[in-house]
Scaffold this motif. Structure first.
Motif, mmCIF file in Angstrom:
data_model
loop_
_atom_site.group_PDB
_atom_site.id
_atom_site.type_symbol
_atom_site.label_atom_id
_atom_site.label_comp_id
_atom_site.label_asym_id
_atom_site.label_seq_id
_atom_site.Cartn_x
_atom_site.Cartn_y
_atom_site.Cartn_z
ATOM 1 N N LYS A 9 138.115 62.259 58.307
ATOM 2 C CA LYS A 9 139.538 63.046 58.732
ATOM 3 C C LYS A 9 139.185 62.823 60.041
ATOM 4 N N ILE A 10 138.194 63.295 60.740
ATOM 5 C CA ILE A 10 138.052 63.650 62.281
ATOM 6 C C ILE A 10 138.444 62.295 62.958
ATOM 7 N N SER A 11 137.653 61.242 62.449
ATOM 8 C CA SER A 11 138.036 60.107 63.464
ATOM 9 C C SER A 11 139.440 59.451 63.322
ATOM 10 N N GLN A 12 140.156 60.165 62.498
ATOM 11 C CA GLN A 12 141.753 59.641 62.370
ATOM 12 C C GLN A 12 142.552 60.092 63.713
ATOM 13 N N SER A 13 142.120 61.450 64.000
ATOM 14 C CA SER A 13 142.652 62.174 64.990
ATOM 15 C C SER A 13 141.953 62.260 66.486
ATOM 16 N N CYS A 14 140.729 61.712 66.376
ATOM 17 C CA CYS A 14 139.994 61.811 67.413
ATOM 18 C C CYS A 14 140.130 60.705 68.522
ATOM 19 N N GLU A 15 140.075 60.937 69.834
ATOM 20 C CA GLU A 15 140.482 59.532 70.921
ATOM 21 C C GLU A 15 139.251 59.647 71.836
ATOM 22 N N ASP A 16 138.366 60.575 71.823
ATOM 23 C CA ASP A 16 137.364 60.525 72.622
ATOM 24 C C ASP A 16 136.221 59.315 72.229
ATOM 25 N N SER A 17 136.019 58.281 72.881
ATOM 26 C CA SER A 17 135.373 57.096 72.716
ATOM 27 C C SER A 17 133.680 57.296 72.242
ATOM 28 N N LYS A 18 133.077 58.186 73.115
ATOM 29 C CA LYS A 18 131.867 58.778 72.668
ATOM 30 C C LYS A 18 131.624 59.456 71.620
ATOM 31 N N VAL A 19 132.558 60.555 71.202
ATOM 32 C CA VAL A 19 132.676 60.977 69.878
ATOM 33 C C VAL A 19 132.749 60.264 68.585
ATOM 34 N N LEU A 20 133.877 59.134 68.859
ATOM 35 C CA LEU A 20 133.981 58.164 67.890
ATOM 36 C C LEU A 20 132.866 57.217 67.751
ATOM 37 N N ASN A 21 132.018 56.902 68.568
ATOM 38 C CA ASN A 21 130.898 56.134 68.414
ATOM 39 C C ASN A 21 129.840 56.920 67.791
ATOM 40 N N CYS A 22 129.769 58.184 68.099
ATOM 41 C CA CYS A 22 128.622 59.100 67.110
ATOM 42 C C CYS A 22 129.062 58.727 65.567
ATOM 43 N N ILE A 23 130.341 59.221 65.345
ATOM 44 C CA ILE A 23 131.001 59.223 63.907
ATOM 45 C C ILE A 23 130.777 57.802 63.218
ATOM 46 N N ARG A 24 130.874 56.847 64.112
ATOM 47 C CA ARG A 24 130.956 55.432 63.512
ATOM 48 C C ARG A 24 129.537 55.073 63.399
ATOM 49 N N LYS A 25 128.372 55.582 64.096
ATOM 50 C CA LYS A 25 126.944 55.427 63.622
ATOM 51 C C LYS A 25 126.706 56.153 62.385
ATOM 52 N N VAL A 26 127.104 57.233 62.243
ATOM 53 C CA VAL A 26 126.852 58.129 61.016
ATOM 54 C C VAL A 26 127.386 57.454 59.891
ATOM 55 N N GLN A 27 128.702 57.032 59.773
ATOM 56 C CA GLN A 27 129.167 56.007 58.688
ATOM 57 C C GLN A 27 128.609 54.847 58.475
ATOM 58 N N GLN A 28 128.159 53.899 59.338
ATOM 59 C CA GLN A 28 127.343 53.029 59.024
ATOM 60 C C GLN A 28 125.816 53.100 58.644
ATOM 61 N N ALA A 29 125.243 54.235 59.031
ATOM 62 C CA ALA A 29 123.975 54.532 58.641
ATOM 63 C C ALA A 29 123.973 54.992 57.271
ATOM 64 N N SER A 30 125.179 55.572 56.825
ATOM 65 C CA SER A 30 125.297 56.196 55.311
ATOM 66 C C SER A 30 125.522 55.206 54.442
ATOM 67 N N GLU A 31 126.057 54.176 54.806
ATOM 68 C CA GLU A 31 126.652 53.217 53.890
ATOM 69 C C GLU A 31 125.486 52.425 53.116
ATOM 70 N N GLY A 32 125.482 52.574 51.653
ATOM 71 C CA GLY A 32 124.349 51.894 51.053
ATOM 72 C C GLY A 32 122.960 52.687 51.319
ATOM 73 N N ALA A 33 122.883 54.066 51.698
ATOM 74 C CA ALA A 33 121.548 54.395 51.970
ATOM 75 C C ALA A 33 121.562 55.798 51.312
ATOM 76 N N PRO A 34 121.290 56.002 49.890
ATOM 77 C CA PRO A 34 121.549 57.321 49.322
ATOM 78 C C PRO A 34 120.228 57.648 49.815
ATOM 79 N N TYR A 35 120.267 59.221 49.963
ATOM 80 C CA TYR A 35 118.822 59.975 49.978
ATOM 81 C C TYR A 35 117.934 60.137 48.884
ATOM 82 N N ASP A 36 116.741 59.788 49.533
ATOM 83 C CA ASP A 36 115.865 59.833 48.487
ATOM 84 C C ASP A 36 114.932 61.036 48.376
ATOM 85 N N GLY A 37 115.193 61.933 49.232
ATOM 86 C CA GLY A 37 114.216 63.030 49.496
ATOM 87 C C GLY A 37 113.030 62.839 50.085
ATOM 88 N N THR A 38 112.795 61.786 50.803
ATOM 89 C CA THR A 38 111.759 61.605 51.758
ATOM 90 C C THR A 38 111.912 61.618 53.319
#
Length: 471
Positions: free
Chosen positions: A442-471
């Motif tokens: 939701k934040i990425s839709q309204s944010c215009e700062d490239s550095k902030v968007l880059n951080c959000i993009r990394k979180v989204q990419q790292a989270s895809e297909g990587a469920p937390y296994d508790g380790t």
């Protein structure tokens, strides 16, 4: 070239080089040290002759090997540098006055220019693979370093000109010795490399005893500046070298010296005798403690120490102490592991409070707090989801503040902060089973700062297909 008429010139010590160049250096050296030439006029003339000799001598002659004589040119050059350092040193303070300081800066600038020329020749000899440059550098590095620190500080005996020249000398010395920092020069760039701290301390030692430490007003500052660059674990092995001078300076009747000495003692305590060293002692002290699975784990000295640290951290507003506390916090979380959950509420308050405060150009406190948060989430992940909102707000605020930071914080430091905060967001997302990813969308839709968007993009990419296994 001007030559001394002293009869000692014709009977040079046999261990000095017998070449014409060696004799020329020996004669000039004698003009600096003999009783007949104590006047500044004589020594200034000798300095001019030495500069001309240095300028007109090629690398292959200047760095001739030392195997043909007991000493050779390398040690001769080292002796010359020591003598020049004393020539440019500030005179002894007399009754609180600084008589003679006005001429010191001019001498230091002239000597500094000669040292720059000499170091450039060492660098050239290194590039041309003359073997004796390493031997020469061993004799030169220590005295040149002491000169550079003496005259690069803002003191009564320095001027903007002499400070600039001394700063250039220090920078070139680090380049020639292939060191990335003064700290690396002193303790070595890596664990296998021997630094020059012991050499420096041995050179300072004659001027750091009860009878002599006030003879040169720069000595205490050189010692303090050098000491501050050597931290744990390197300082542990030098306690017997640094503690006596620190106590001597702190015990003086002058307030300025008391403060300087206490500053040195504070550095020693932080890097030799306290928090991290206590962590090494706890396992030995607690050998008798054994956990039985049917009872709660007993609280340990490590728990008590961390509780005390957090008590002091929360209200602390002085940046120096905040950095010190934050620097030690990750080690305590690592040692306690999952038992850090006992301190989770207070750790949360400290982490959020410290992330809100700008910590100066190096941002050491906030970087260490982010490392603490990362470790804490790894060890106590089942307790993290209930803290999702408060941690997410703190991390996003930090990222936005850093991205928009107009200060002089270096870009590498900003990048390190953003990267560490992003890693914490990724961990927070794993701990909360993907909730962070949804909120950030939701934040990425309204944010215009490239550095902030880059951080959000990394979180989204790292989270895809990587469920937390508790380790």
């Amino acid at each position: 070239m001007r030559r001394s008429s002293s009869p000692q010139d014709s009977s040079l010590p046999e261990e000095w080089p017998s070449s014409a160049l060696g004799q020329a250096f020996s004669q000039i050296l004698h003009r600096f040290t003999s009783q007949e030439s104590l006047r500044d006029k004589e020594r200034n003339a000798a300095l001019r002759d030495l500069s001309a000799l240095m300028e007109g001598t090629d690398c292959d002659r200047l760095f001739e090997g030392s195997g043909t004589s007991l000493r050779g040119m390398p040690e001769m050059l080292g002796q010359v540098v020591k003598v020049l350092g004393k020539y440019a040193a500030p005179p002894k303070e007399q009754e609180g006055k600084s008589a003679g300081y006005s001429e010191v800066a001019e001498k230091a600038a002239a000597v500094g220019l000669l040292f720059l020329n000499l170091l450039r020749k060492v660098e050239a000899a290194k590039n041309l693979v003359y073997p004796a440059w390493k031997t020469s550098l061993r004799h030169l590095a220590g005295p040149v370093y002491i000169f550079a620190i003496t005259h690069s500080l803002e003191q009564p005996w320095t001027s903007p000109r002499s400070q600039d020249v001394a700063g250039d000398v220090l920078a070139l010395l680090l380049q020639v010795t292939e060191c990335s920092s003064v700290a690396g020069f002193l303790h070595g760039e890596n664990e296998d490399e021997k630094g020059r701290f012991i050499v420096i301390m041995e050179l300072l030692k004659p001027d750091l005893n009860k009878e002599s430490w006030k003879n040169n007003p720069a000595t205490k500052h050189v010692f303090s500046q050098t000491l501050q660059q050597v931290t744990r674990p390197w300082l542990n092995q030098h306690l017997e070298r640094v503690l006596p001078p620190s106590l001597l300076i702190s015990d003086d009747y002058q307030t300025e010296n008391k403060i300087l000495g206490v500053h040195c003692l504070h550095h020693i305590v932080l890097n030799v005798a306290v928090l991290l060293c206590l962590l090494d002692l706890f396992p030995v002290l607690e050998k008798a403690l054994h956990w039985k699975g049917d009872a709660a784990r007993p609280r340990t000295r490590c728990d008590e120490t961390l509780q005390l640290i957090l008590t002091h951290m929360e209200p602390e507003h002085r940046l120096l102490l905040r950095r010190t506390y934050a620097r030690n916090l990750p080690a305590f979380v690592r040692r306690l592991g999952i038992l850090s959950v006992r301190h989770l509420k207070r750790l949360e308050r400290v982490i959020i409070g410290y992330l809100e405060v700008y910590d100066g150009p190096e941002e050491e406190a906030r970087l260490q707090i982010l490392e603490t948060l990362k470790l804490l989430m790894q060890y106590t992940w089942p307790r993290v989801p209930c803290r999702l909102v408060v941690l997410l707000k703190a991390l996003l605020k930090l990222i936005c503040d850093v991205a928009r930071d107009p200060s002089l914080t270096p870009e590498p430091v900003k990048s390190a902060l953003l990267e560490a905060a992003t890693e914490c967001l990724i961990l927070l997302d794993h701990c909360s089973q993907g909730q962070v990813k949804g909120l950030l969308a939701k934040i990425s839709q309204s944010c215009e700062d490239s550095k902030v968007l880059n951080c959000i993009r990394k979180v989204q990419q790292a989270s895809e297909g990587a469920p937390y296994d508790g380790t």
